[in-house]
Design a protein around this motif. Structure first.
Motif, PDB file in Angstrom:
ATOM      1  N   GLY A   1       0.685  -0.856   0.318  1.00 25.08           N
ATOM      2  CA  GLY A   1       0.337   0.134  -0.062  1.00 25.08           C
ATOM      3  C   GLY A   1       0.994   1.435  -0.110  1.00 25.08           C
ATOM      4  N   ILE A   2       1.940   1.571   0.927  1.00 25.25           N
ATOM      5  CA  ILE A   2       2.611   2.262   1.033  1.00 25.25           C
ATOM      6  C   ILE A   2       3.712   2.842   0.323  1.00 25.25           C
ATOM      7  CG2 ILE A   2       4.090   4.141   2.416  1.00 25.25           C
ATOM      8  CD1 ILE A   2       2.685   3.010   5.114  1.00 25.25           C
TER       9      ILE A   2
ATOM     10  N   ASP B   1      10.233  -7.019  -4.031  1.00 27.61           N
ATOM     11  CA  ASP B   1       9.139  -7.271  -3.361  1.00 27.61           C
ATOM     12  C   ASP B   1       8.818  -8.593  -3.296  1.00 27.61           C
ATOM     13  OD1 ASP B   1       7.096  -7.341  -1.423  1.00 27.61           O
ATOM     14  OD2 ASP B   1       6.576  -5.322  -3.004  1.00 27.61           O
TER      15      ASP B   1
ATOM     16  N   ASP C   1      12.650 -12.489  -0.520  1.00 28.91           N
ATOM     17  CA  ASP C   1      12.111 -12.156   0.936  1.00 28.91           C
ATOM     18  C   ASP C   1      12.999 -12.380   1.236  1.00 28.91           C
ATOM     19  OD1 ASP C   1      11.220 -13.673   2.852  1.00 28.91           O
ATOM     20  OD2 ASP C   1      10.763 -15.283   2.462  1.00 28.91           O
ATOM     21  N   PHE C   2      12.417 -10.921   2.266  1.00 26.40           N
ATOM     22  CA  PHE C   2      13.586 -10.741   3.532  1.00 26.40           C
ATOM     23  C   PHE C   2      13.844 -12.005   4.291  1.00 26.40           C
ATOM     24  CE2 PHE C   2      13.261  -5.970   1.729  1.00 26.40           C
ATOM     25  CZ  PHE C   2      13.643  -6.367   0.776  1.00 26.40           C
TER      26      PHE C   2
ATOM     27  N   CYS D   1       9.580   0.369   2.916  1.00 27.73           N
ATOM     28  CA  CYS D   1       8.465  -0.476   2.913  1.00 27.73           C
ATOM     29  C   CYS D   1       8.002  -0.952   3.669  1.00 27.73           C
ATOM     30  CB  CYS D   1       7.832   1.114   1.657  1.00 27.73           C
ATOM     31  SG  CYS D   1       8.218   2.207   1.637  1.00 27.73           S
TER      32      CYS D   1
ATOM     33  N   SER E   1       9.232   3.027  10.162  1.00 26.88           N
ATOM     34  CA  SER E   1       8.670   3.004  11.563  1.00 26.88           C
ATOM     35  C   SER E   1       7.411   3.024  11.893  1.00 26.88           C
ATOM     36  CB  SER E   1       9.390   3.841  12.228  1.00 26.88           C
ATOM     37  OG  SER E   1       9.117   3.225  13.730  1.00 26.88           O
TER      38      SER E   1
ATOM     39  N   TYR F   1       6.442  -6.725  16.475  1.00 28.95           N
ATOM     40  CA  TYR F   1       6.462  -5.190  15.912  1.00 28.95           C
ATOM     41  C   TYR F   1       6.462  -4.074  16.061  1.00 28.95           C
ATOM     42  CZ  TYR F   1       4.543  -2.018  12.606  1.00 28.95           C
ATOM     43  OH  TYR F   1       3.698  -1.051  11.533  1.00 28.95           O
TER      44      TYR F   1
ATOM     45  N   LYS G   1      10.150  -2.584  15.231  1.00 29.58           N
ATOM     46  CA  LYS G   1      10.384  -0.829  14.903  1.00 29.58           C
ATOM     47  C   LYS G   1      10.839   0.585  15.510  1.00 29.58           C
ATOM     48  CE  LYS G   1       6.934  -1.334  11.378  1.00 29.58           C
ATOM     49  NZ  LYS G   1       7.894  -1.303  10.169  1.00 29.58           N
TER      50      LYS G   1
ATOM     51  N   SER H   1       0.940   6.371  12.715  1.00 28.47           N
ATOM     52  CA  SER H   1      -0.670   5.943  13.379  1.00 28.47           C
ATOM     53  C   SER H   1      -0.759   4.968  11.887  1.00 28.47           C
ATOM     54  CB  SER H   1      -1.100   6.236  13.942  1.00 28.47           C
ATOM     55  OG  SER H   1      -2.329   4.858  15.086  1.00 28.47           O
ATOM     56  N   TRP H   2      -1.963   4.250  12.059  1.00 27.68           N
ATOM     57  CA  TRP H   2      -2.916   3.982  10.999  1.00 27.68           C
ATOM     58  C   TRP H   2      -3.298   4.492   9.556  1.00 27.68           C
ATOM     59  CZ3 TRP H   2      -3.077  -1.470  11.386  1.00 27.68           C
ATOM     60  CH2 TRP H   2      -3.673  -1.567  12.517  1.00 27.68           C
ATOM     61  N   VAL H   3      -2.304   3.947   8.185  1.00 24.75           N
ATOM     62  CA  VAL H   3      -2.747   4.285   7.264  1.00 24.75           C
ATOM     63  C   VAL H   3      -3.240   2.691   6.891  1.00 24.75           C
ATOM     64  CG1 VAL H   3      -1.251   4.370   5.235  1.00 24.75           C
ATOM     65  CG2 VAL H   3      -0.268   4.645   8.027  1.00 24.75           C
TER      66      VAL H   3
ATOM     67  N   THR I   1      -4.164   1.191   4.910  1.00 24.57           N
ATOM     68  CA  THR I   1      -3.651  -0.438   3.209  1.00 24.57           C
ATOM     69  C   THR I   1      -4.775  -1.424   4.135  1.00 24.57           C
ATOM     70  OG1 THR I   1      -1.948  -1.321   4.735  1.00 24.57           O
ATOM     71  CG2 THR I   1      -1.117   1.314   2.794  1.00 24.57           C
TER      72      THR I   1
HETATM   73  N1  LIG Z   1      -0.951   0.103   6.914  1.00 19.33           N
HETATM   74  C1  LIG Z   1      -0.466   0.717   8.513  1.00 19.33           C
HETATM   75  O1  LIG Z   1      -1.185   1.349   8.726  1.00 19.33           O
HETATM   76  C2  LIG Z   1       1.045   1.119   9.208  1.00 19.33           C
HETATM   77  C3  LIG Z   1       1.922   2.171   9.870  1.00 19.33           C
HETATM   78  C4  LIG Z   1       2.284   2.064  10.050  1.00 19.33           C
HETATM   79  C5  LIG Z   1       3.694   1.197   9.777  1.00 19.33           C
HETATM   80  N2  LIG Z   1       3.436   0.648   9.053  1.00 19.33           N
HETATM   81  C6  LIG Z   1       5.300   0.653   7.998  1.00 19.33           C
HETATM   82  O2  LIG Z   1       4.468   1.018   6.666  1.00 19.33           O
HETATM   83  C7  LIG Z   1       5.495   0.060   6.092  1.00 19.33           C
HETATM   84  C8  LIG Z   1       4.358  -0.703   4.535  1.00 19.33           C
HETATM   85  O3  LIG Z   1       2.862  -0.729   5.389  1.00 19.33           O
HETATM   86  P1  LIG Z   1       2.264  -1.082   4.418  1.00 19.33           P
HETATM   87  O4  LIG Z   1       0.722  -0.564   5.143  1.00 19.33           O
HETATM   88  O5  LIG Z   1       2.005  -0.416   3.079  1.00 19.33           O
HETATM   89  O6  LIG Z   1       1.567  -2.483   4.391  1.00 19.33           O
HETATM   90  P2  LIG Z   1       1.593  -3.773   3.079  1.00 19.33           P
HETATM   91  O7  LIG Z   1       0.881  -3.544   1.850  1.00 19.33           O
HETATM   92  O8  LIG Z   1       1.071  -5.301   3.628  1.00 19.33           O
HETATM   93  O9  LIG Z   1       3.003  -3.438   2.291  1.00 19.33           O
HETATM   94  C9  LIG Z   1       4.016  -4.623   3.093  1.00 19.33           C
HETATM   95  C10 LIG Z   1       4.863  -4.777   1.813  1.00 19.33           C
HETATM   96  O10 LIG Z   1       5.746  -5.836   2.642  1.00 19.33           O
HETATM   97  C11 LIG Z   1       6.063  -6.412   1.489  1.00 19.33           C
HETATM   98  N3  LIG Z   1       6.351  -8.150   2.419  1.00 19.33           N
HETATM   99  C12 LIG Z   1       5.811  -8.864   3.221  1.00 19.33           C
HETATM  100  N4  LIG Z   1       6.720  -9.735   3.956  1.00 19.33           N
HETATM  101  C13 LIG Z   1       8.405  -9.783   3.795  1.00 19.33           C
HETATM  102  C14 LIG Z   1       9.101 -10.813   2.756  1.00 19.33           C
HETATM  103  N5  LIG Z   1       9.420 -11.408   3.902  1.00 19.33           N
HETATM  104  N6  LIG Z   1      10.029 -10.116   2.596  1.00 19.33           N
HETATM  105  C15 LIG Z   1       9.860  -9.001   1.096  1.00 19.33           C
HETATM  106  N7  LIG Z   1       9.334  -8.360   1.442  1.00 19.33           N
HETATM  107  C16 LIG Z   1       7.589  -8.616   2.051  1.00 19.33           C
HETATM  108  C17 LIG Z   1       4.369  -7.606   1.288  1.00 19.33           C
HETATM  109  O11 LIG Z   1       4.621  -8.264   0.504  1.00 19.33           O
HETATM  110  P3  LIG Z   1       3.086  -9.267  -0.227  1.00 19.33           P
HETATM  111  O12 LIG Z   1       2.193  -8.140   0.315  1.00 19.33           O
HETATM  112  O13 LIG Z   1       2.851  -9.498  -1.406  1.00 19.33           O
HETATM  113  O14 LIG Z   1       3.436 -10.059   1.515  1.00 19.33           O
HETATM  114  C18 LIG Z   1       3.744  -5.375   0.956  1.00 19.33           C
HETATM  115  O15 LIG Z   1       4.301  -5.730  -0.447  1.00 19.33           O
HETATM  116  C19 LIG Z   1       5.197  -1.211   7.058  1.00 19.33           C
HETATM  117  O16 LIG Z   1       6.894  -1.650   7.224  1.00 19.33           O
HETATM  118  C20 LIG Z   1       4.786  -1.346   7.965  1.00 19.33           C
HETATM  119  O17 LIG Z   1       4.807  -1.550   9.167  1.00 19.33           O
HETATM  120  C21 LIG Z   1       1.974   0.894   7.884  1.00 19.33           C
END
Ligand SMILES: NC(=O)c1ccc[n+]([C@@H]2O[C@H](COP(=O)([O-])OP(=O)(O)OC[C@H]3O[C@@H](n4cnc5c(N)ncnc54)[C@H](OP(=O)(O)O)[C@@H]3O)[C@@H](O)[C@H]2O)c1
Length: 254
Positions: free
Chosen positions: A20-21, A40, A64-65, A91, A143, A157, A161, A188-190, A192
């Motif tokens: 998402g981000i 990714d 795969d990280f 991200c 973070s 988690y 962070k 905080s929440w985004v 996605t």
């Molecule tokens: N959304 C929120 O509310 C929020 C709030 C605060 C911080 N954040 C942080 O922002 C960042 C992005 O979040 P997002 O909401 O965009 O989440 P997201 O849509 O789930 O994106 C995360 C990305 O990381 C990839 N990923 C997962 N496991 C992986 C692995 N083992 N190796 C390589 N890539 C991997 C995912 O791939 P797949 O989806 O294909 O598994 C996805 O493309 C994250 O670090 C999250 O902690 C998010």
């Protein structure tokens, strides 16, 4: 008029680029003129990153990280194939929720590998050579407010962070000779898939009502986070380094 956030001519590496981000970041950075390179976990996710910048070339790589030891050869190959980077955005991330009594070592290890160890390793390999990362470049990691707010089920988690935020403050010291900046964004929440999963689990729950009440300026859209990432990558923030930008919709102060 001069746009202080113009990124024309900058090459930026983005992990989690199909998320998402991540995909919003690909879209925003390309809109500002940057060249982006995506990493990714699957071809499908890389395809989502590429779809975020139609008509632009977005070279993509699958990794795969959890396999942190495979990142050094990958990053070297990416630099050989694309040239020197001016920016890096991490991200990629997972946000497991698990009761503490069921949180074993391996449940902490996975989030640490993906959210934190992979970031340190990529930054290390990228910045080890001047022909991989430019002097004056900028690095941003995602973070979360979880870094500083304790919640049940979030031990792994939150720890991953907080590790990012602490590491960035130290890496500043190592990168300062080359004027490379490094910062994190703490939302905080985004809105996605990560948030949608939470909604599916907790719809109409006290947890959700608490978020709605406390995050009174609303849940962020991914583009808002991507705009802050672009700001940190741009010359508009030439003197911002070693810090974490809170984007919490008011939770902390409200
Ligand atoms: N959304 C929120 O509310 C929020 C709030 C605060 C911080 N954040 C942080 O922002 C960042 C992005 O979040 P997002 O909401 O965009 O989440 P997201 O849509 O789930 O994106 C995360 C990305 O990381 C990839 N990923 C997962 N496991 C992986 C692995 N083992 N190796 C390589 N890539 C991997 C995912 O791939 P797949 O989806 O294909 O598994 C996805 O493309 C994250 O670090 C999250 O902690 C998010």
């Amino acid at each position: 008029m001069n746009n202080p956030m113009d990124l024309t001519g900058k090459r930026i590496l983005i992990t989690g680029a199909g998320g998402g981000i991540g995909s919003a970041t690909v879209r925003v950075l390309n809109g500002l003129g940057a060249e982006t390179v995506a990493i990714d976990i699957s071809e499908e996710a890389v395809g989502l990153a590429q779809a975020a910048a139609p008509g632009r070339s977005v070279p993509g790589y699958v990794a795969d990280f959890k396999q942190v030891e495979e990142l050094e050869p990958l990053v070297k190959r990416i630099c050989d194939e694309n040239g020197r980077f001016d920016g890096f955005v991490h991200c990629a991330g997972v946000a497991p929720m698990r009761p503490f009594k069921m949180t074993k070592y391996e449940n902490v290890l996975g989030p640490m590998q993906i959210n934190f160890f992979s970031f340190v390793e990529i930054v290390r390999v990228l910045t080890a050579k001047k022909d991989r990362f430019a002097d004056g470049g900028s690095i941003v990691a995602m973070s979360s407010i979880a870094s500083v707010h304790g919640k049940p089920t979030k031990t792994a988690y939150s720890a991953s962070k907080a590790a990012l935020d602490a590491a960035v403050r130290c890496m500043v010291c190592d990168l300062k000779k080359r004027l490379i900046r490094i910062n994190t964004v703490m939302p905080s929440w985004v809105n996605t898939a990560m948030y949608q999963k939470f909604l599916d689990k907790y719809s109409d729950s006290p947890e959700l009502r608490e978020i709605e009440e406390r995050q009174y300026m609303g849940v962020s859209e991914p583009e808002e986070i991507a705009n802050t990432i672009a700001f940190l990558l741009s010359d508009a923030t030439k003197t911002i380094t070693g810090t974490s930008i809170l984007m919490d919709g008011g939770i902390s102060q409200g």
